[in-house]
Design a protein around this motif. Structure first.
Motif, PDB file in Angstrom:
ATOM      1  N   LEU A 136      -5.715   7.285   9.010  1.00 14.51           N
ATOM      2  CA  LEU A 136      -5.843   7.447   7.776  1.00 14.51           C
ATOM      3  C   LEU A 136      -5.630   6.109   7.130  1.00 14.51           C
ATOM      4  O   LEU A 136      -5.816   5.974   5.921  1.00 14.51           O
ATOM      5  CB  LEU A 136      -4.357   8.006   7.588  1.00 14.51           C
ATOM      6  CG  LEU A 136      -3.947   9.485   7.870  1.00 14.51           C
ATOM      7  CD1 LEU A 136      -2.468  10.141   7.532  1.00 14.51           C
ATOM      8  CD2 LEU A 136      -5.113  10.399   7.224  1.00 14.51           C
ATOM      9  N   LEU A 137      -5.653   4.903   7.618  1.00 14.66           N
ATOM     10  CA  LEU A 137      -5.726   3.445   7.227  1.00 14.66           C
ATOM     11  C   LEU A 137      -6.886   3.374   6.333  1.00 14.66           C
ATOM     12  O   LEU A 137      -7.053   2.768   5.302  1.00 14.66           O
ATOM     13  CB  LEU A 137      -5.419   2.413   8.108  1.00 14.66           C
ATOM     14  CG  LEU A 137      -4.026   2.345   8.658  1.00 14.66           C
ATOM     15  CD1 LEU A 137      -3.756   1.207   9.613  1.00 14.66           C
ATOM     16  CD2 LEU A 137      -3.144   2.152   7.420  1.00 14.66           C
ATOM     17  N   PRO A 138      -8.123   3.641   6.761  1.00 12.35           N
ATOM     18  CA  PRO A 138      -9.359   3.514   6.239  1.00 12.35           C
ATOM     19  C   PRO A 138      -9.793   4.462   5.348  1.00 12.35           C
ATOM     20  O   PRO A 138     -10.851   4.432   4.530  1.00 12.35           O
ATOM     21  CB  PRO A 138     -10.406   3.437   7.223  1.00 12.35           C
ATOM     22  CG  PRO A 138      -9.806   4.241   8.482  1.00 12.35           C
ATOM     23  CD  PRO A 138      -8.425   4.055   8.302  1.00 12.35           C
ATOM     24  N   VAL A 280     -13.785  -3.344   7.161  1.00  9.46           N
ATOM     25  CA  VAL A 280     -12.943  -4.371   6.290  1.00  9.46           C
ATOM     26  C   VAL A 280     -11.525  -3.989   6.860  1.00  9.46           C
ATOM     27  O   VAL A 280     -11.035  -2.976   7.091  1.00  9.46           O
ATOM     28  CB  VAL A 280     -13.116  -3.846   5.029  1.00  9.46           C
ATOM     29  CG1 VAL A 280     -12.206  -4.648   4.024  1.00  9.46           C
ATOM     30  CG2 VAL A 280     -14.535  -3.828   4.361  1.00  9.46           C
ATOM     31  N   PHE A 281     -10.845  -5.267   6.985  1.00  8.45           N
ATOM     32  CA  PHE A 281      -9.375  -5.309   7.486  1.00  8.45           C
ATOM     33  C   PHE A 281      -8.827  -5.264   6.494  1.00  8.45           C
ATOM     34  O   PHE A 281      -8.607  -6.362   5.695  1.00  8.45           O
ATOM     35  CB  PHE A 281      -9.208  -6.477   8.507  1.00  8.45           C
ATOM     36  CG  PHE A 281     -10.051  -6.728   9.680  1.00  8.45           C
ATOM     37  CD1 PHE A 281      -9.663  -5.485  10.709  1.00  8.45           C
ATOM     38  CD2 PHE A 281     -10.943  -7.682  10.050  1.00  8.45           C
ATOM     39  CE1 PHE A 281     -10.450  -5.422  11.562  1.00  8.45           C
ATOM     40  CE2 PHE A 281     -11.581  -7.401  11.232  1.00  8.45           C
ATOM     41  CZ  PHE A 281     -11.325  -6.327  12.115  1.00  8.45           C
ATOM     42  N   THR A 282      -8.001  -4.304   6.206  1.00  8.42           N
ATOM     43  CA  THR A 282      -7.193  -4.099   4.917  1.00  8.42           C
ATOM     44  C   THR A 282      -5.515  -4.505   5.115  1.00  8.42           C
ATOM     45  O   THR A 282      -5.355  -4.997   6.313  1.00  8.42           O
ATOM     46  CB  THR A 282      -6.866  -2.697   4.532  1.00  8.42           C
ATOM     47  OG1 THR A 282      -6.461  -1.760   5.598  1.00  8.42           O
ATOM     48  CG2 THR A 282      -8.447  -2.116   4.449  1.00  8.42           C
ATOM     49  N   LYS A 283      -4.884  -4.629   4.008  1.00 11.03           N
ATOM     50  CA  LYS A 283      -3.604  -5.224   4.090  1.00 11.03           C
ATOM     51  C   LYS A 283      -2.646  -4.365   4.826  1.00 11.03           C
ATOM     52  O   LYS A 283      -1.886  -4.743   5.634  1.00 11.03           O
ATOM     53  CB  LYS A 283      -2.851  -5.461   2.764  1.00 11.03           C
ATOM     54  CG  LYS A 283      -1.617  -5.848   2.482  1.00 11.03           C
ATOM     55  CD  LYS A 283      -1.073  -6.060   1.303  1.00 11.03           C
ATOM     56  CE  LYS A 283       0.535  -6.325   1.102  1.00 11.03           C
ATOM     57  NZ  LYS A 283       0.795  -6.325  -0.203  1.00 11.03           N
ATOM     58  N   PRO A 284      -2.758  -2.819   4.693  1.00  6.78           N
ATOM     59  CA  PRO A 284      -1.814  -2.099   5.634  1.00  6.78           C
ATOM     60  C   PRO A 284      -2.180  -2.209   7.086  1.00  6.78           C
ATOM     61  O   PRO A 284      -1.584  -1.869   7.829  1.00  6.78           O
ATOM     62  CB  PRO A 284      -2.483  -0.729   4.974  1.00  6.78           C
ATOM     63  CG  PRO A 284      -2.796  -1.184   3.687  1.00  6.78           C
ATOM     64  CD  PRO A 284      -3.606  -2.352   3.615  1.00  6.78           C
ATOM     65  N   HIS A 404       1.895   3.151   5.281  1.00  2.00           N
ATOM     66  CA  HIS A 404       0.739   3.383   4.271  1.00  2.00           C
ATOM     67  C   HIS A 404       1.025   3.196   2.881  1.00  2.00           C
ATOM     68  O   HIS A 404       0.223   3.157   2.196  1.00  2.00           O
ATOM     69  CB  HIS A 404       0.343   5.006   4.447  1.00  2.00           C
ATOM     70  CG  HIS A 404      -0.165   5.416   5.723  1.00  2.00           C
ATOM     71  ND1 HIS A 404      -1.227   5.297   6.139  1.00  2.00           N
ATOM     72  CD2 HIS A 404       0.386   5.616   7.107  1.00  2.00           C
ATOM     73  CE1 HIS A 404      -1.743   5.421   7.345  1.00  2.00           C
ATOM     74  NE2 HIS A 404      -0.554   5.982   7.729  1.00  2.00           N
ATOM     75  N   PHE A 405       2.407   2.767   2.636  1.00  4.00           N
ATOM     76  CA  PHE A 405       2.656   2.458   1.391  1.00  4.00           C
ATOM     77  C   PHE A 405       2.703   0.773   1.044  1.00  4.00           C
ATOM     78  O   PHE A 405       3.240   0.403  -0.300  1.00  4.00           O
ATOM     79  CB  PHE A 405       4.381   2.867   0.979  1.00  4.00           C
ATOM     80  CG  PHE A 405       4.446   4.541   1.112  1.00  4.00           C
ATOM     81  CD1 PHE A 405       3.939   5.265  -0.260  1.00  4.00           C
ATOM     82  CD2 PHE A 405       4.570   5.171   2.022  1.00  4.00           C
ATOM     83  CE1 PHE A 405       4.300   6.497  -0.519  1.00  4.00           C
ATOM     84  CE2 PHE A 405       4.453   6.640   2.108  1.00  4.00           C
ATOM     85  CZ  PHE A 405       4.365   7.045   1.073  1.00  4.00           C
TER      86      PHE A 405
END
Length: 407
Positions: A136-138, A280-284, A404-405
């Motif tokens: 769910l992260l991406p 893309v490596f996200t903050k979460p 996820h928040f």
């Protein structure tokens, strides 16, 4: 005429002409035994009177009639022998089938229960939640949650769980004697599975998992499965440079790789090979890797506390043996409390009010519950320490939702 009977289930008659007409002769059924039942009919005597007017010879028809009559007279005797035959150990065919059927069901039930204990499903929960959460992260919009996406998530879960069966099997094969002390209910320690069956399970699960990874045509997923296989084998197998569980440092490294760093290949799999987006490596993602890495270290420390007695008996040097249970427990709780504090601070920087509140309040509440539970743990009681270890796993599961928040 003198009538005689043989000791069998049907009577044969022998007769002789009488020398004197009008004389009386008696015949008596001798002792008979049928299927273990003795029949003594001493009181039943039969008299036959012969006269000159009657023929001295019995016809075949009369013989058959007499035999039929005796058969009818002895029908109750035959019925009474049935229970005796069963008591003598000669069950009927239907009883044989019932015994075989019951035995097969019992064996199958026992093996399924042993397989369940070998897999240790509480570890399955963390794998399932971890993969679902990572997938769910991406995700950017609800439109990404298509049936195809959900099927791909399920495939990744099944492949990983299958590889985890190898990890569990090889761990128990390497620790049979230790588990007889620490975990006697495990199937290889209790004898519910033989060593050969354990090896077969490990081989089949490995081949099945890798085959599924190849069929999905996702190099990151195959890499994730191979990493799990290598680390699982290195952690348990007693060979030079292996048996990482015997080294406190390498045991922590193994746990961090499996539960922290191994998140990355799954993220790449879902972002690039399932959703078809650029990497893309996200903050979460970065938060989850760091936070789950800390959690993995704590799990590695705490899991050895209930097993100190068995590890000491077999010369396995774990951190609780080197530093003591109390000190390792204190270090673990401090690390988690610091991680929860850092997560709460990360929520302050979020531009979204909902994410800010959930991140701050959620991690603060979990940190407080952790501190309260830690005060009640009795480190001298194996049941108490193991129960607390399961509670830490529940906190671990909760983090799959909270991360996820972090935005």
């Amino acid at each position: 005429m003198l009538l005689q009977t043989n000791s069998c289930s049907s009577f044969s008659l022998k007769y002789h002409p009488l020398k004197h007409a009008g004389s009386f002769k008696t015949f008596q059924t001798p002792l008979t035994q049928i299927n273990g039942l003795v029949n003594r009919s001493e009181s039943n005597k039969y008299s036959i009177r012969c006269s000159i007017q009657n023929s001295l010879y019995l016809t075949n028809n009369k013989i058959r009639n007499n035999e039929d009559m005796m058969e009818r007279n002895h029908k109750p005797l035959k019925k009474s022998t049935v229970p005796m035959a069963l008591q003598d150990g000669y069950p009927s065919k239907s009883q044989d089938e019932n015994i075989v059927s019951t035995s097969f069901v019992d064996v199958l039930t026992k093996k399924l229960d042993a397989f369940y204990r070998l897999c240790r499903p509480y570890a399955w929960t963390s794998i399932i939640l971890g993969i679902v959460s990572t997938s769910l992260l991406p995700v950017e919009t609800l439109a990404d949650l298509t049936p195809t996406f959900l099927i791909e998530v399920l495939k990744a879960i099944v492949a990983t769980l299958t590889m985890n069966i190898f990890v569990r099997a090889i761990n128990q094969l390497s620790d049979i004697e230790i588990d007889k002390v620490n975990k006697p209910n495990l199937p290889l320690a209790s004898g519910d599975f033989s060593i050969g069956e354990g090896i077969a399970i490990a081989i089949i699960s490995t081949l099945t998992s890798l085959a599924m990874g190849v069929m999905l045509r996702s190099p990151p997923l195959v890499i994730a499965l191979v990493i799990r296989w290598i680390v699982g084998a290195a952690y348990s197998i007693d060979l030079p440079l292996l048996r990482w569980k015997a080294s406190p440092l390498m045991a922590v490294v193994a746990i961090i790789i499996l539960n922290g760093i191994n998140v990355l290949p799954y993220f790449v799999h879902f972002q690039k090979y399932v959703l078809g987006r650029h990497l893309v490596f996200t903050k979460p993602l970065l938060f989850s890797v760091i936070f789950m890495g800390i959690f993995s270290v704590v799990l590695a420390f705490l899991k050895d506390i209930p097993d100190v007695e068995g590890d000491k008996e077999f010369g396995i040097r774990t951190l609780p043996m080197i530093l003591g249970k109390e000190r390792v427990f204190s270090i673990s709780i401090s690390m988690l409390l610091l991680a929860y504090g850092g997560a709460a601070l990360a929520g302050v920087s979020s531009p979204f009010l909902l994410c800010k509140l959930v991140t701050m309040i959620g991690h603060s509440v979990l940190g407080f519950i952790l501190w309260c539970k830690a005060q009640a743990v009795d480190l001298s009681n194996t049941k108490s320490t193991y129960s607390f270890f399961i509670f830490i796993f529940q906190l671990y599961y909760a983090e799959f939702f909270l991360m996820h928040f972090v935005r």
